[in-house]
Design an enzyme around this catalytic site. Structure first.
Site, PDB file in Angstrom:
ATOM      1  N   PRO A  18       0.933  -9.928   6.751  1.00  0.00           N
ATOM      2  CA  PRO A  18      -0.338 -10.053   6.033  1.00  0.00           C
ATOM      3  C   PRO A  18      -0.799  -8.709   5.482  1.00  0.00           C
ATOM      4  O   PRO A  18      -0.453  -7.658   6.013  1.00  0.00           O
ATOM      5  CB  PRO A  18      -1.295 -10.558   7.115  1.00  0.00           C
ATOM      6  CG  PRO A  18      -0.745  -9.997   8.384  1.00  0.00           C
ATOM      7  CD  PRO A  18       0.758  -9.998   8.207  1.00  0.00           C
ATOM      8  N   CYS A  19      -1.570  -8.770   4.417  1.00  0.00           N
ATOM      9  CA  CYS A  19      -2.174  -7.546   3.876  1.00  0.00           C
ATOM     10  C   CYS A  19      -3.208  -7.044   4.879  1.00  0.00           C
ATOM     11  O   CYS A  19      -3.827  -7.852   5.561  1.00  0.00           O
ATOM     12  CB  CYS A  19      -2.822  -7.835   2.526  1.00  0.00           C
ATOM     13  SG  CYS A  19      -1.579  -8.064   1.222  1.00  0.00           S
ATOM     14  N   PRO A  20      -3.363  -5.775   5.057  1.00  0.00           N
ATOM     15  CA  PRO A  20      -2.863  -4.673   4.241  1.00  0.00           C
ATOM     16  C   PRO A  20      -1.549  -4.070   4.749  1.00  0.00           C
ATOM     17  O   PRO A  20      -1.151  -3.010   4.305  1.00  0.00           O
ATOM     18  CB  PRO A  20      -3.978  -3.646   4.339  1.00  0.00           C
ATOM     19  CG  PRO A  20      -4.452  -3.774   5.757  1.00  0.00           C
ATOM     20  CD  PRO A  20      -4.364  -5.270   6.031  1.00  0.00           C
TER      21      PRO A  20
END
Length: 79
Positions: A18-20
């Site tokens: 997942p971001c970041p």
């Protein structure tokens, strides 16, 4: 050989993260490269289309390519 056909020196596969995380991992990996070397980053987090090129540019790196293949986005970043 043009920059677009050059083979990257290293690859970072951040698919499924997942971001970041993809952008953070890219910045950490770029510190290990020598001037002129290219890192290929693979990510499938939709927000990475904004964060990876932006963070790379802010850090002084050159974004050579951004290419999407299905859900995976490929970035070539040069130190």
């Amino acid at each position: 050989m043009t920059e677009q056909t050059k083979t990257p020196d290293y690859q970072l596969d951040a698919s499924g993260e997942p971001c970041p995380y993809p952008a953070v991992a890219m910045l950490e990996a770029m510190q290990e490269l020598r001037s002129g070397e290219v890192l290929e980053v693979l990510a499938d987090c939709p927000q990475s289309i904004n964060s990876i090129p932006g963070d790379a540019a802010l850090a002084g790196y050159r974004v050579l390519k951004v290419e999407q293949q299905g859900p995976t986005i490929k970035y070539w970043i040069q130190r």
